[in-house]
Structure formats: C-alpha cells, structure tokens
Write an enzyme that holds these catalytic residues in place. Structure first.
Site: not given
Length: 406
Positions: A307, A248, A202, A168, A109-110, A277
């Site tokens: 990304d 950035d 990050h 992030r 069933d996963g 930016k």
C-alpha cells in the site's frame, strides 16, 4: 484346541496384519520418495518444461504457456468497467474472443451510466473489474454491471475481481466499526452475482462471507511470481541461498507455501523467516523483530498488498541490518498509495515485483518496480469454470504434481 492355543493364534494373526500393513505403508513411502528423487532434477530451475501427456483435468498450469481457447466462445460475454481495461482485453485475447460492447460512462452530475449494447440473454456473463482506487467508483461500476446483466436475462453472472477492495477490513479490531469485506460480499450477492473469482484475498475467510449459493474462487497469484524467479535466477547472488520472508505473522502461511514451491522446483536451499511487527496505528510501525537467519543470503519478502510501502521498506532495512545481501519484494497487488513511490526509490530494496491486477499510476521509479501479467492465469480460470473443469489443479505442486506427471 484349548483356549490358550486359540488366544495365541489370534495374537499371532493380529501382529501379522499389523506387520503387513506397516510393510505396505513403507513400500508406498519409498516409492513416492523414489518418484520425487527421480523427477526433481528435470524440474530444476526450469519454468517452461513440458509435462508428459496426462489427463487434461490434472494438467499443470505454467505462466509461460497460453491457456486453451474456449470451445464455444459465442456462449460467453466478457465485459469490463474502467478499472483495468488493458487486463480485460488481454484476457479476452487469450480466450480467443473479444470484449463485448458495454458502455460505462458518467452523467453530467457524476452518476455512473451503464448500458450493455449486445444481447446477453441466456449467456454466461463475466465482468472483469478490480475494485482498486478509486475504490468506491469502481465498486459501483461493478455492482451496476452485475445488475444490468441480471436484468437483461443473463444465464449466469460471474464477477472477476482480481483485487478485492475493502478486504483488509475483515474483522472488528475495535468497537463500533464495520466488517466492510463482508458488507461488500453482501452487496454483490444482492445485485445478483452467481460466482466470484478473485486473486490472493487478504484473508481466506473472505470466501466465507459469500453464501453457499455464490461460490468464491481465490486464485493463487504466486504461481506467476514463482515462474519469474525461475526464469530470472541471475538476479540472485546465489540461487541456493534464498530466504523467503513473511513481513508479519499473518503472512507466514503464504510465505511457507512459496518456499515449498521453490523447493519443489529445484531451489533446495530455500529457507523461511518471519518479521514480527508492532504497530502504533494503521500504516505506522513501532518495532520489528526478525525470527530466522538471513546473514549472507538473498531475501524474498512475500506479501499480498503493498500500500504505502512503509512495511516492506522498513522490513528491507531490518533484513539488511541482519546481514542480507539483497532484498526483493514480491506482492500480488501494488497500490503504492501516498508517497509509496518515493519510499521505494529511497529504500534498499533491489526490486519490487507485482502483478497487473492494479494499473500502475504515473511516476513509478525506473528499475525498481516490475509488473507481471496475470491475464493468462485469469483467462485459464475462466475457461475452466465455463467448461466445468477443476480450478484447483492449476496450482498443484510438489510431490502430488510429480506423481501426476508420471
């Protein structure tokens, strides 16, 4: 002796002490400068120089060297999920051991099925599992592996998470949104993790999302990227005309650290620039402005995550407009989501260098993406934690590095 004479003697004594202190400080500064001037030429453009004999606790780590083997590998149990098995196997090889027998599969069933088939009672268990796409599936595997090891009476459970998913989402940018990076940290703590080892988070404050009971090590992946630059100087038009660019404002600290390490290793002309930016929305950039000069120079854009590749491709276009000869992108984690491969193939970027913290999916443009292994970096960090050695000393550089080498 009158009061006036006493006062004069005190004043003279005070100035004498100040003068002696100033002379001592100047002498130390000149000595340190002499050390720097004497040792830097030997490190110029060379990644594999052997450091002189020194205290092992202050040994400088180099990517070109294998890490030391574990003293007692039988006390360690390494296992992994399905996120990045080749990386886990390389780490085990560097440590002089092999991956333990852990079944990570799915029911019909996963649902995820976990079973550790080796005895881990009283052992140090290290689970190597980046939470890369599919993020939720790999995160659930990690949580269940930690829980299984804890219920099997492991002495200590350490999660080695080269790429920390949800990183992030580390603060509230608007109303009624979660701080997902903190929530993931709480999940890991709840299932019983004792320590977390990650790489190039990050934001550094993610380490603070874990309680003091759970230390979080944030390894510096730029050590691997730095050695690549030093070993491949032929890719640059002029190694003495390099500008390190932050895409950035939030990445200026990361770019500056990389620039300082380049200078410490012989690239004395390395400069720093920044791109400001403005976004319309997530993954949508409205405007870019360059702070610094890149005319007639090669640029290295430093970022932690690539990304959809929209930011780095547009940054490369802006740098070319300002007169940059070549643009390289160095990133710790290469996701390349959506049409990232297509954007890179059509961009003016010479090369994108990433680590293998995340496996590359099929369809990568040939000649554009280079993947470097971080297996030695992670293996050495694991070895130092197991044997209670300093992890920070792996990344000593600059004047402190040269003084310790002396």
């Amino acid at each position: 002796m009158c009061i006036r004479d006493r006062y004069q003697r005190r004043v003279h004594g005070m100035f004498k002490r100040i003068l002696l202190k100033s002379l001592a400080t100047t002498a130390f500064g000149l000595g340190a400068l002499g050390t720097l001037m004497h040792y830097q030429p030997d490190n110029r453009l060379c990644a594999a120089n052997k450091a002189p004999e020194q205290n092992k606790k202050h040994r400088i780590w180099l990517r070109s060297e294998n890490c030391e083997k574990l003293n007692h590998p039988e006390k360690l149990f390494l296992c992994t999920g399905n996120a990045n098995r080749p990386l886990a196997e390389d780490i085990a090889k560097h440590l002089g051991t092999s991956l333990g027998n852990a079944l990570v599969s799915k029911f019909s069933d996963g649902e995820i099925n976990i079973q550790i088939k080796d005895n881990v009672r009283g052992k140090d268990v290290y689970i190597i599992q980046p939470t890369c796409p599919p993020v939720n599936e790999n995160l659930m595997e990690l949580l269940l592996l930690i829980s299984t090891a804890r219920r099997a009476s492991a002495k200590r459970v350490t999660a080695v998470v080269p790429y920390y998913g949800y990183a992030r989402q580390d603060r509230k940018m608007t109303s009624r949104v979660p701080i997902s990076a903190a929530d993931v940290a709480k999940l890991l703590e709840t299932v019983g993790v004792d320590r977390v080892i990650s790489m190039d988070l990050h934001c550094g404050q993610i380490q603070g999302f874990f309680s003091p009971r759970v230390p979080a090590d944030n390894l510096d992946g730029s050590a691997v990227l730095l050695d690549y630059v030093i070993e491949n100087t032929q890719i640059f038009t002029d190694p003495n005309k390099i500008v390190v660019v932050s895409p950035d404002a939030g990445g200026v600290g990361r770019a500056r650290k990389f620039q300082e390490r380049l200078i410490a290793r012989g690239f004395y002309g390395a400069e720093l620039a920044m791109i400001i930016k403005q976004r319309k929305a997530a993954s949508q950039i409205e405007r870019m402005d360059l702070v610094g000069s890149v005319d007639g120079k090669d640029c290295i854009v430093i970022d932690d995550i690539v990304d959809t590749a929209g930011t780095v491709c547009q940054a490369a276009k802006e740098l070319k407009k300002k007169g940059a000869k070549k643009v390289f992108v160095f990133a710790s984690h290469g996701l390349f989501s959506r049409d990232g491969y297509k954007k890179i193939a059509e961009s003016c970027i010479e090369q994108i260098i990433v680590t293998n913290s995340i496996p590359l999916r099929e369809g990568a443009p040939k000649g554009k993406i280079t993947q470097l292994s971080i297996s030695t970096l992670l293996a050495e960090a694991i070895r130092r934690v197991v044997q209670n050695e300093s992890v920070m000393s792996m990344f000593l550089c600059g004047l402190m590095k040269l003084i310790l080498n002396r």
